[in-house]
Design a protein around this motif. Structure first.
Motif, mmCIF file in Angstrom:
data_model
loop_
_atom_site.group_PDB
_atom_site.id
_atom_site.type_symbol
_atom_site.label_atom_id
_atom_site.label_comp_id
_atom_site.label_asym_id
_atom_site.label_seq_id
_atom_site.Cartn_x
_atom_site.Cartn_y
_atom_site.Cartn_z
ATOM 1 N N LEU A 1 31.908 82.575 6.650
ATOM 2 C CA LEU A 1 32.951 83.281 5.887
ATOM 3 C C LEU A 1 33.972 83.916 6.837
ATOM 4 N N VAL A 2 35.265 83.680 6.555
ATOM 5 C CA VAL A 2 36.341 84.235 7.372
ATOM 6 C C VAL A 2 37.306 84.992 6.454
ATOM 7 N N ASP A 3 37.862 86.069 6.981
ATOM 8 C CA ASP A 3 38.759 86.938 6.207
ATOM 9 C C ASP A 3 40.153 86.306 6.087
ATOM 10 N N THR A 4 40.298 85.436 5.076
ATOM 11 C CA THR A 4 41.581 84.767 4.794
ATOM 12 C C THR A 4 41.746 84.712 3.272
ATOM 13 N N ASP A 5 42.869 84.167 2.833
ATOM 14 C CA ASP A 5 43.067 83.989 1.382
ATOM 15 C C ASP A 5 41.923 83.170 0.781
ATOM 16 N N ALA B 1 51.832 73.250 3.464
ATOM 17 C CA ALA B 1 51.911 72.459 2.229
ATOM 18 C C ALA B 1 53.115 72.875 1.394
ATOM 19 N N SER B 2 53.216 74.190 1.094
ATOM 20 C CA SER B 2 54.293 74.629 0.195
ATOM 21 C C SER B 2 54.877 75.987 0.568
ATOM 22 N N ASN B 3 54.194 76.744 1.408
ATOM 23 C CA ASN B 3 54.586 78.127 1.673
ATOM 24 C C ASN B 3 55.542 78.206 2.871
ATOM 25 N N GLU B 4 56.806 77.827 2.612
ATOM 26 C CA GLU B 4 57.768 77.734 3.721
ATOM 27 C C GLU B 4 58.021 79.085 4.390
ATOM 28 N N GLY C 1 49.122 75.507 9.289
ATOM 29 C CA GLY C 1 49.371 76.568 10.283
ATOM 30 C C GLY C 1 50.107 77.765 9.728
ATOM 31 N N SER C 2 50.395 77.755 8.438
ATOM 32 C CA SER C 2 51.213 78.830 7.857
ATOM 33 C C SER C 2 50.422 80.085 7.521
ATOM 34 N N ARG C 3 49.113 79.930 7.302
ATOM 35 C CA ARG C 3 48.313 81.089 6.853
ATOM 36 C C ARG C 3 46.923 81.042 7.466
ATOM 37 N N GLY C 4 46.218 82.162 7.358
ATOM 38 C CA GLY C 4 44.787 82.218 7.653
ATOM 39 C C GLY C 4 44.409 81.747 9.047
ATOM 40 N N ILE C 5 43.384 80.901 9.091
ATOM 41 C CA ILE C 5 42.839 80.436 10.373
ATOM 42 C C ILE C 5 43.894 79.631 11.140
ATOM 43 N N GLY C 6 44.639 78.774 10.423
ATOM 44 C CA GLY C 6 45.656 77.955 11.084
ATOM 45 C C GLY C 6 46.721 78.806 11.750
ATOM 46 N N THR D 1 31.995 69.415 -3.884
ATOM 47 C CA THR D 1 33.340 68.862 -3.702
ATOM 48 C C THR D 1 33.903 69.240 -2.334
ATOM 49 N N TYR D 2 33.420 70.348 -1.789
ATOM 50 C CA TYR D 2 33.872 70.832 -0.475
ATOM 51 C C TYR D 2 32.984 70.277 0.650
ATOM 52 N N SER D 3 31.655 70.400 0.479
ATOM 53 C CA SER D 3 30.713 70.014 1.550
ATOM 54 C C SER D 3 30.821 68.531 1.889
ATOM 55 N N ASN E 1 43.021 69.735 13.077
ATOM 56 C CA ASN E 1 42.915 69.430 11.642
ATOM 57 C C ASN E 1 42.297 70.644 10.957
ATOM 58 N N ASN E 2 43.165 71.538 10.514
ATOM 59 C CA ASN E 2 42.715 72.812 9.935
ATOM 60 C C ASN E 2 42.988 72.903 8.436
ATOM 61 N N ALA E 3 44.062 72.264 7.946
ATOM 62 C CA ALA E 3 44.446 72.404 6.530
ATOM 63 C C ALA E 3 43.268 72.081 5.629
ATOM 64 N N ALA F 1 54.357 69.071 4.702
ATOM 65 C CA ALA F 1 53.706 67.788 4.434
ATOM 66 C C ALA F 1 52.362 68.049 3.785
ATOM 67 N N ASP F 2 52.100 67.337 2.702
ATOM 68 C CA ASP F 2 50.766 67.366 2.092
ATOM 69 C C ASP F 2 49.909 66.388 2.884
ATOM 70 N N VAL F 3 48.894 66.899 3.580
ATOM 71 C CA VAL F 3 48.129 66.015 4.476
ATOM 72 C C VAL F 3 47.328 64.949 3.725
ATOM 73 N N GLY G 1 33.406 66.578 1.732
ATOM 74 C CA GLY G 1 34.595 66.352 2.563
ATOM 75 C C GLY G 1 34.395 66.826 3.990
ATOM 76 N N LYS G 2 33.781 68.015 4.145
ATOM 77 C CA LYS G 2 33.579 68.559 5.494
ATOM 78 C C LYS G 2 32.558 67.724 6.273
ATOM 79 N N ALA G 3 31.523 67.239 5.582
ATOM 80 C CA ALA G 3 30.540 66.380 6.259
ATOM 81 C C ALA G 3 31.209 65.082 6.713
HETATM 82 P P1 NAP Z 1 43.857 79.457 3.573
HETATM 83 O O1 NAP Z 1 43.956 80.879 3.946
HETATM 84 O O2 NAP Z 1 43.724 79.086 2.137
HETATM 85 O O3 NAP Z 1 45.072 78.629 4.226
HETATM 86 C C1 NAP Z 1 45.129 77.245 3.998
HETATM 87 C C2 NAP Z 1 46.208 76.607 4.841
HETATM 88 O O4 NAP Z 1 46.142 75.186 4.649
HETATM 89 C C3 NAP Z 1 47.610 77.047 4.453
HETATM 90 O O5 NAP Z 1 48.405 77.017 5.622
HETATM 91 C C4 NAP Z 1 48.054 75.939 3.483
HETATM 92 O O6 NAP Z 1 49.476 75.766 3.439
HETATM 93 C C5 NAP Z 1 47.391 74.733 4.130
HETATM 94 N N1 NAP Z 1 47.123 73.616 3.211
HETATM 95 C C6 NAP Z 1 46.314 73.601 2.127
HETATM 96 N N2 NAP Z 1 46.315 72.383 1.571
HETATM 97 C C7 NAP Z 1 47.142 71.612 2.315
HETATM 98 C C8 NAP Z 1 47.575 70.262 2.231
HETATM 99 N N3 NAP Z 1 47.143 69.429 1.271
HETATM 100 N N4 NAP Z 1 48.448 69.810 3.175
HETATM 101 C C9 NAP Z 1 48.895 70.616 4.147
HETATM 102 N N5 NAP Z 1 48.518 71.910 4.277
HETATM 103 C C10 NAP Z 1 47.653 72.388 3.361
HETATM 104 O O7 NAP Z 1 42.572 78.797 4.281
HETATM 105 P P2 NAP Z 1 41.742 79.249 5.578
HETATM 106 O O8 NAP Z 1 40.659 80.155 5.150
HETATM 107 O O9 NAP Z 1 42.667 79.660 6.676
HETATM 108 O O10 NAP Z 1 41.053 77.847 5.930
HETATM 109 C C11 NAP Z 1 41.471 77.021 7.006
HETATM 110 C C12 NAP Z 1 40.393 75.986 7.254
HETATM 111 O O11 NAP Z 1 39.158 76.658 7.569
HETATM 112 C C13 NAP Z 1 40.078 75.106 6.041
HETATM 113 O O12 NAP Z 1 39.879 73.781 6.442
HETATM 114 C C14 NAP Z 1 38.805 75.698 5.487
HETATM 115 O O13 NAP Z 1 38.041 74.752 4.781
HETATM 116 C C15 NAP Z 1 38.113 76.174 6.743
HETATM 117 N N6 NAP Z 1 37.129 77.232 6.507
HETATM 118 C C16 NAP Z 1 37.490 78.440 5.974
HETATM 119 C C17 NAP Z 1 36.520 79.424 5.751
HETATM 120 C C18 NAP Z 1 36.845 80.780 5.160
HETATM 121 O O14 NAP Z 1 35.899 81.536 4.812
HETATM 122 N N7 NAP Z 1 38.092 81.162 5.051
HETATM 123 C C19 NAP Z 1 35.182 79.164 6.082
HETATM 124 C C20 NAP Z 1 34.845 77.924 6.633
HETATM 125 C C21 NAP Z 1 35.832 76.965 6.853
HETATM 126 P P3 NAP Z 1 50.429 76.702 2.475
HETATM 127 O O15 NAP Z 1 50.514 78.058 3.154
HETATM 128 O O16 NAP Z 1 51.721 75.995 2.457
HETATM 129 O O17 NAP Z 1 49.743 76.780 1.145
#
Ligand code: NAP
Length: 254
Positions: free
Chosen positions: A192-196, A38-41, A14-19, A159-161, A90-92, A63-65, A163-165
Motif C-alpha cells: 500500500l502506497v499513499d497515492t490517489d 492519460a488525461s490530467n494535463e 508520471g503525472s501523479r502518485g508514484i510516477g 482483474t488487477y493481479s 512502466n508505472n501507469a 497517451a492512453d498506454v 495483469g500484474k502477474a
Molecule cells: P495513481 O495515483 O492512480 O496515478 C496513476 C497514474 O497513471 C496517473 O499519472 C494516471 O494519469 C496514469 N494512468 C492511468 N491509466 C493510464 C493509462 N491508461 N494510460 C496512461 N496513463 C495512465 O496511481 P499510483 O498509486 O501512483 O500507482 C502507480 C503504479 O503503482 C500503478 O501501476 C499501480 O498499480 C502501482 N501500485 C500502486 C499501489 C498503491 O497502493 N498506490 C500499490 C501497489 C502498486 P492521469 O493523471 O492523467 O490520470
C-alpha cells in the motif's frame, strides 16, 4: 554529480502518485524525463515545471498506454525530443477499486479490458515500441511497477493481479532476451502506497480514505510514500544497480 547524469527516462503515468515521485527523483539525479499521462494535463504540466526547476529537460505526452498506435507515436516523439530514451518505467496503472473489486464470476469483460489494457497491454506496447531503440545505448533499464498483489492473489483482486502477474512474466522474459544488449530489466513491487489509488482502495475497504489513520498499523509506523518507491527505481537504474537484472524488489515493509 547525479546518479543518472546523461540519462533520459520515459515514465508512464508520471503525472501523479508514484510516477510523479519517480519523475522527480530521476530529475534530481540528473536525468531528463519524458512524462506520460492519460488525461490530467494540469498535473503533468506541474510535474514538468518541477523538473525544469531542477535544471533538467521535461516534455509531457498525453497517451492512453492501452492503445498500441498511441504508444508508438508517443515513443517515436520522445526518442526524437530526447535524442533517445535509455530508461523506461512502466508505472501507469489502474487499481481494482476503479471497477469496484469484482470477484472473477462477477467481473465483466469490459472491466477486464480496462484493467488489463492499462496494466498489461500498456507495458507490452511500451516495450515493443521502445526496446529496439533502447538497445542503441550502452546501458539501458526497464522497470515494471508491479504490486504485492501479483503474489498474494487476494480475493476480489483478480482483474488487477492477473495483469500484474503478466507484467512480471514480461519483465523476466525481457530480462533474459535483452541481457546481451546491455539492458537491465527489474520489477519494483509496492504494498500500500499513499497515492490517489491507495486512498481509493482503503476508502472502499474501510469507508475512510484518511491514510494517516493507517499509519499505526503499517510497518515502521507509517504508510509507504511514493518517494520510497522512487528511491528503489533510481537505485536499480544507477551505477549501483549495474549488476542487478531479472529481479523483483518488494517495497512493502516486509
Ligand atoms: P495513481 O495515483 O492512480 O496515478 C496513476 C497514474 O497513471 C496517473 O499519472 C494516471 O494519469 C496514469 N494512468 C492511468 N491509466 C493510464 C493509462 N491508461 N494510460 C496512461 N496513463 C495512465 O496511481 P499510483 O498509486 O501512483 O500507482 C502507480 C503504479 O503503482 C500503478 O501501476 C499501480 O498499480 C502501482 N501500485 C500502486 C499501489 C498503491 O497502493 N498506490 C500499490 C501497489 C502498486 P492521469 O493523471 O492523467 O490520470
Amino acid at each position: 554529480m547525479g546518479k543518472l547524469d546523461g540519462r533520459s527516462a520515459l515514465v508512464t503515468g508520471g503525472s501523479r502518485g508514484i510516477g510523479r515521485a519517480i519523475v522527480l527523483r530521476c530529475a534530481q539525479e540528473g536525468a531528463d524525463v519524458a512524462i506520460n499521462y492519460a488525461s490530467n494535463e494540469d498535473a503533468a504540466r506541474e510535474v514538468s515545471e518541477e523538473v525544469a526547476k531542477l535544471g533538467r529537460k521535461a516534455e509531457i505526452y498525453q497517451a492512453d498506454v492501452s492503445d498500441q498506435a498511441t504508444c508508438e507515436q508517443m515513443c517515436e516523439k520522445a526518442i526524437d525530443d530526447f535524442s533517445g530514451i535509455d530508461i523506461l518505467v512502466n508505472n501507469a496503472g489502474i487499481g481494482s477499486s476503479a471497477v469496484n473489486r469484482p470477484t472473477i464470476s462477477e467481473s465483466t469483460i469490459a472491466q477486464w479490458q480496462l484493467l488489463l489494457g492499462a496494466n498489461l497491454w500498456g507495458p507490452i506496447h511500451m516495450c515493443r515500441a521502445l526496446v529496439p531503440h533502447m538497445r542503441e545505448a550502452e546501458r539501458s533499464d526497464v522497470i515494471m511497477i508491479s504490486s504485492v498483489a501479483a503474489q498474494s492473489m487476494g480475493a476480489r483482486m483478480g482483474t488487477y493481479s492477473v495483469g500484474k502477474a503478466g507484467m512480471e512474466a514480461l519483465a523476466h522474459t525481457l530480462a533474459q532476451e535483452e541481457r546481451s544488449n546491455g539492458m537491465r530489466v527489474n520489477i519494483v513491487a509496492p504494498g500500500l502506497v499513499d497515492t490517489d489509488m491507495g486512498r481509493k482502495l482503503i476508502s472502499l475497504l474501510t469507508g475512510n480514505d484518511d491514510m494517516r489513520l493507517r499509519d499505526a498499523d503499517a510497518p515502521f509506523g507509517f504508510v509507504c510514500t511514493p518517494d520510497d518507491i522512487a528511491a528503489s527505481v533510481v537505485h536499480l537504474c544507477s551505477e549501483d544497480g549495474r549488476y542487478i537484472t531479472n529481479q523483483r524488489i518488494t517495497v512493502s515493509g516486509g
